[in-house]
Design a protein around this motif. Structure first.
Motif, PDB file in Angstrom:
ATOM      1  N   ASN A 105      39.691  11.061  13.374  1.00  0.00           N
ATOM      2  CA  ASN A 105      39.904   9.623  13.442  1.00  0.00           C
ATOM      3  C   ASN A 105      40.147   8.998  12.076  1.00  0.00           C
ATOM      4  OD1 ASN A 105      39.561   9.083  16.356  1.00  0.00           O
ATOM      5  ND2 ASN A 105      37.504   9.899  15.997  1.00  0.00           N
ATOM      6  N   ASP A 106      40.102   9.843  11.052  1.00  0.00           N
ATOM      7  CA  ASP A 106      40.412   9.392   9.697  1.00  0.00           C
ATOM      8  C   ASP A 106      39.593   8.157   9.316  1.00  0.00           C
ATOM      9  OD1 ASP A 106      41.723   9.974   7.398  1.00  0.00           O
ATOM     10  OD2 ASP A 106      43.563   8.895   7.886  1.00  0.00           O
ATOM     11  N   ARG A 107      38.323   8.186   9.692  1.00  0.00           N
ATOM     12  CA  ARG A 107      37.469   7.040   9.437  1.00  0.00           C
ATOM     13  C   ARG A 107      36.447   7.366   8.356  1.00  0.00           C
ATOM     14  NH1 ARG A 107      32.595   8.237  11.263  1.00  0.00           N
ATOM     15  NH2 ARG A 107      32.310   9.625  13.061  1.00  0.00           N
ATOM     16  N   PRO A 108      35.998   6.357   7.643  1.00  0.00           N
ATOM     17  CA  PRO A 108      34.960   6.598   6.638  1.00  0.00           C
ATOM     18  C   PRO A 108      33.703   7.176   7.292  1.00  0.00           C
ATOM     19  CG  PRO A 108      35.920   4.418   6.369  1.00  0.00           C
ATOM     20  CD  PRO A 108      36.423   4.948   7.674  1.00  0.00           C
ATOM     21  N   ALA A 109      33.004   8.003   6.558  1.00  0.00           N
ATOM     22  CA  ALA A 109      31.757   8.582   7.066  1.00  0.00           C
ATOM     23  C   ALA A 109      30.753   7.475   7.334  1.00  0.00           C
ATOM     24  CB  ALA A 109      31.195   9.567   6.047  1.00  0.00           C
ATOM     25  N   ASP A 110      29.997   7.624   8.415  1.00  0.00           N
ATOM     26  CA  ASP A 110      28.963   6.648   8.725  1.00  0.00           C
ATOM     27  C   ASP A 110      27.580   7.239   8.445  1.00  0.00           C
ATOM     28  OD1 ASP A 110      28.365   8.351  10.867  1.00  0.00           O
ATOM     29  OD2 ASP A 110      29.540   7.165  12.286  1.00  0.00           O
ATOM     30  N   GLU A 111      26.565   6.390   8.537  1.00  0.00           N
ATOM     31  CA  GLU A 111      25.204   6.800   8.187  1.00  0.00           C
ATOM     32  C   GLU A 111      24.709   7.959   9.047  1.00  0.00           C
ATOM     33  OE1 GLU A 111      20.700   4.844   7.827  1.00  0.00           O
ATOM     34  OE2 GLU A 111      22.428   3.604   8.362  1.00  0.00           O
ATOM     35  N   LYS A 112      25.030   7.934  10.339  1.00  0.00           N
ATOM     36  CA  LYS A 112      24.580   8.984  11.251  1.00  0.00           C
ATOM     37  C   LYS A 112      25.177  10.332  10.853  1.00  0.00           C
ATOM     38  CE  LYS A 112      24.936  10.363  16.127  1.00  0.00           C
ATOM     39  NZ  LYS A 112      25.450   9.958  17.459  1.00  0.00           N
ATOM     40  N   THR A 113      26.469  10.371  10.621  1.00  0.00           N
ATOM     41  CA  THR A 113      27.127  11.625  10.238  1.00  0.00           C
ATOM     42  C   THR A 113      26.574  12.141   8.918  1.00  0.00           C
ATOM     43  OG1 THR A 113      29.151  10.964  11.388  1.00  0.00           O
ATOM     44  CG2 THR A 113      29.348  12.702   9.725  1.00  0.00           C
ATOM     45  N   VAL A 114      26.419  11.251   7.954  1.00  0.00           N
ATOM     46  CA  VAL A 114      25.923  11.657   6.637  1.00  0.00           C
ATOM     47  C   VAL A 114      24.517  12.247   6.748  1.00  0.00           C
ATOM     48  CG1 VAL A 114      25.236  10.806   4.355  1.00  0.00           C
ATOM     49  CG2 VAL A 114      27.365  10.019   5.391  1.00  0.00           C
ATOM     50  N   LYS A 115      23.662  11.621   7.558  1.00  0.00           N
ATOM     51  CA  LYS A 115      22.287  12.105   7.702  1.00  0.00           C
ATOM     52  C   LYS A 115      22.259  13.553   8.176  1.00  0.00           C
ATOM     53  CE  LYS A 115      19.763  11.017  11.317  1.00  0.00           C
ATOM     54  NZ  LYS A 115      18.886  10.299  12.279  1.00  0.00           N
ATOM     55  N   HIS A 116      23.045  13.867   9.181  1.00  0.00           N
ATOM     56  CA  HIS A 116      22.993  15.215   9.746  1.00  0.00           C
ATOM     57  C   HIS A 116      23.721  16.247   8.882  1.00  0.00           C
ATOM     58  CE1 HIS A 116      20.920  13.897  13.333  1.00  0.00           C
ATOM     59  NE2 HIS A 116      21.800  12.930  13.505  1.00  0.00           N
ATOM     60  N   ILE A 117      24.776  15.830   8.200  1.00  0.00           N
ATOM     61  CA  ILE A 117      25.442  16.756   7.275  1.00  0.00           C
ATOM     62  C   ILE A 117      24.538  17.021   6.080  1.00  0.00           C
ATOM     63  CG2 ILE A 117      27.441  17.126   5.782  1.00  0.00           C
ATOM     64  CD1 ILE A 117      28.030  17.269   8.789  1.00  0.00           C
ATOM     65  N   ASP A 118      23.864  15.988   5.588  1.00  0.00           N
ATOM     66  CA  ASP A 118      22.948  16.171   4.453  1.00  0.00           C
ATOM     67  C   ASP A 118      21.805  17.124   4.796  1.00  0.00           C
ATOM     68  OD1 ASP A 118      24.407  14.510   2.854  1.00  0.00           O
ATOM     69  OD2 ASP A 118      22.990  12.841   2.865  1.00  0.00           O
ATOM     70  N   ARG A 119      21.416  17.161   6.051  1.00  0.00           N
ATOM     71  CA  ARG A 119      20.316  18.037   6.461  1.00  0.00           C
ATOM     72  C   ARG A 119      20.735  19.505   6.556  1.00  0.00           C
ATOM     73  NH1 ARG A 119      17.450  14.731  11.464  1.00  0.00           N
ATOM     74  NH2 ARG A 119      16.208  13.271  10.216  1.00  0.00           N
ATOM     75  N   CYS A 120      22.020  19.772   6.477  1.00  0.00           N
ATOM     76  CA  CYS A 120      22.492  21.167   6.544  1.00  0.00           C
ATOM     77  C   CYS A 120      22.145  21.890   5.246  1.00  0.00           C
ATOM     78  CB  CYS A 120      23.999  21.195   6.775  1.00  0.00           C
ATOM     79  SG  CYS A 120      24.695  22.860   6.749  1.00  0.00           S
ATOM     80  N   LEU A 121      21.553  23.068   5.367  1.00  0.00           N
ATOM     81  CA  LEU A 121      21.167  23.866   4.211  1.00  0.00           C
ATOM     82  C   LEU A 121      22.335  24.612   3.577  1.00  0.00           C
ATOM     83  CD1 LEU A 121      18.216  25.199   6.229  1.00  0.00           C
ATOM     84  CD2 LEU A 121      17.777  24.473   3.880  1.00  0.00           C
ATOM     85  N   SER A 122      23.427  24.761   4.340  1.00  0.00           N
ATOM     86  CA  SER A 122      24.512  25.668   3.950  1.00  0.00           C
ATOM     87  C   SER A 122      23.984  27.093   3.792  1.00  0.00           C
ATOM     88  CB  SER A 122      25.208  25.222   2.661  1.00  0.00           C
ATOM     89  OG  SER A 122      26.085  24.153   2.919  1.00  0.00           O
ATOM     90  N   CYS A 123      23.029  27.457   4.641  1.00  0.00           N
ATOM     91  CA  CYS A 123      22.485  28.821   4.592  1.00  0.00           C
ATOM     92  C   CYS A 123      23.482  29.826   5.159  1.00  0.00           C
ATOM     93  CB  CYS A 123      21.167  28.895   5.347  1.00  0.00           C
ATOM     94  SG  CYS A 123      21.321  28.732   7.147  1.00  0.00           S
TER      95      CYS A 123
END
Length: 467
Positions: free
Chosen positions: A61-79
């Motif tokens: 959707n080519d939309r700016p990141a929102d708070e919800k998306t950022v929260k869950h991506i930030d929680r990813c460890l990249s393990c």
């Protein structure tokens, strides 16, 4: 997975790559079984599959990141445990890296988040700055209860009790091989490791030289760029990585290199991905060449130290003192590898077992040295360090650390061994069992000094010059 990116969107190389990755996902959910954050939080959006949906929606959707998306991506460890598990070969690493870059470009974080990320990006990759920060944290640790932010408390708690002296062995120079030269390698000395634990690089240099490798510390090489890369700060991470590429390329074009040896697996995963990171940049050819000869230290040692290697040191009284045995003083006892009688719990760093798919080499090498090697339950799960994750997500990180320490201590080992400084610091902060790098034990087993962490005092001595 069906995607609806427009031809215009697919002109962007990063979006094109993400589209390829998204389309390979079949929604099977196998990844949820091995995702540490999903196991801790129980939220579908904190699983790889959930994050993939969020990333797809954001990018399509080519939309700016929102708070919800950022929260869950930030929680990813990249393990990257999900990549090991995925039957469809979904390259989650490239997808989440693109998402983080996109978030950095389109989302304005709260001031406290921006400030913390700014500080980490300008301190951790620089050994001198990091040393000063560790000293400040050590002084401030008694007052951590005054800190209003759990992340600031985590930064204070991270500081080790002793900060090792600077090792001049990390300076640009060439260490000649002991005896006949078998290979010429560049050692990546790293950044945070040079401030936190100088024993690892020293042991690596000694061991490689002993086994016939000429070791080069290349002028201009430093941080691999992983810390800023995983924050989505592409310009900064690529600038750092480019310095490494140019430094190692100069050595490759000069006296030549057989390998670039990396003893911090988190860095190794990033360096091996330089070809992808720079695929559309002027340094593409050089980056691919550098990535092509990047090797974890265990990949090099597996050939240099066969099971019947004459270099293995025989039974040693210091070893028996740790193991609580008296085998070295038994006249009838036959010579044995130095590790015999010592139980080592091997912690598999995520960046090594999932990021680089190196699972057996470190264990094989320790067994060849005579150590009894055991692994904790759920060895595929992350310890919670994950670069800067333990500083930015301290609550989740602590739960993962506590679980990892419990499973390691359940094996009642004499020593815990790992191949990544972040894991060593994370686990070492939760147990009294000595935590050392695998290479330190192999150096000891082939004629090097006993790892300082295994001595009674556990104090780091003055760093010896190896030349």
């Amino acid at each position: 997975m069906q995607t609806t990116f427009t031809p215009e969107q697919l002109k962007d190389p990063a979006t094109k790559r993400s589209n390829e990755i998204l389309r390979s996902c079949v929604h099977c959910g196998f990844c949820t079984a091995t995702c540490p954050t999903y196991q801790v939080l129980g939220d579908e959006l904190d699983s790889p599959r959930g994050r993939i949906y969020l990333i797809k929606d954001m990018l399509e959707n080519d939309r700016p990141a929102d708070e919800k998306t950022v929260k869950h991506i930030d929680r990813c460890l990249s393990c990257l445990a999900c990549m090991t598990t995925c039957p469809s070969g979904v390259h989650y690493m490239h997808l989440v890296d693109h998402a983080r870059e996109y978030i950095e470009q389109t989302y304005k974080r709260p001031f406290s988040d921006r400030a913390l990320r700014w500080i980490l990006a300008r301190i951790l990759p620089y050994p001198t700055r990091f040393r000063l920060a560790l000293l400040g944290a050590k002084i401030g640790r008694p007052f951590k209860w005054l800190m209003p932010d759990a992340r600031l408390k985590a930064m204070l708690e991270m500081a080790p009790k002793t900060i090792p002296p600077v090792s001049r062995n990390d300076d640009p120079q060439v260490f000649s091989a002991t005896g006949a030269r078998k290979m010429r390698v560049a050692l990546m000395t790293g950044c945070a490791q040079r401030a936190l634990n100088t024993d690892i690089n020293d042991a690596t240099i000694r061991l490689l030289r002993r086994l016939g490798a000429e070791v080069v510390i290349a002028e201009g090489a430093g941080c691999c760029g992983a810390l800023t890369h995983h924050m989505g700060k592409t310009r900064e991470s690529h600038a750092t990585a480019a310095r490494n590429i140019r430094a190692w390329w100069a050595e490759m074009q000069g006296a030549g290199l057989d390998a670039i040896v990396i003893n911090t697996s988190g860095c190794g995963t990033t360096v091996k991905d330089y070809g992808h990171m720079f695929r559309n940049e002027p340094l593409a050819e050089e980056a691919a060449a550098v990535a092509g000869i990047a090797r974890d230290i265990s990949e090099v040692l597996i050939d240099l130290l066969p099971g019947d290697a004459p270099q293995w040191r025989a039974v040693n009284p210091a070893r028996d003192a740790i193991a609580g045995t008296d085998a070295a003083h038994t006249p009838e006892s036959a010579p044995a590898p130095i590790g015999q009688g010592l139980k080592v719990a091997y912690h598999a760093a995520c960046s090594l077992q999932h990021g680089q798919q190196i699972k057996t080499y470190p264990k094989d090498l320790l067994k060849r040295a005579g150590f009894e090697v055991v692994e904790p339950a759920d060895s595929h799960l992350c310890c919670g360090s994950a670069g800067t994750y333990n500083l930015m997500q301290p609550e989740i990180s602590k739960q993962l650390k506590d679980r990892k320490v419990r499973t390691l201590e359940a094996k009642a080992p004499d020593i815990i061994a790992a191949g990544n400084i972040g894991c060593m610091m994370q686990i070492g902060g939760g147990t009294d069992i000595p935590v050392v790098h695998t290479v330190e034990l192999l150096d000891w087993a082939t004629g090097g000094p006993q790892p300082p962490a295994l001595t009674a005092e556990r104090a780091t001595p003055a760093v010896p010059m190896l030349r």
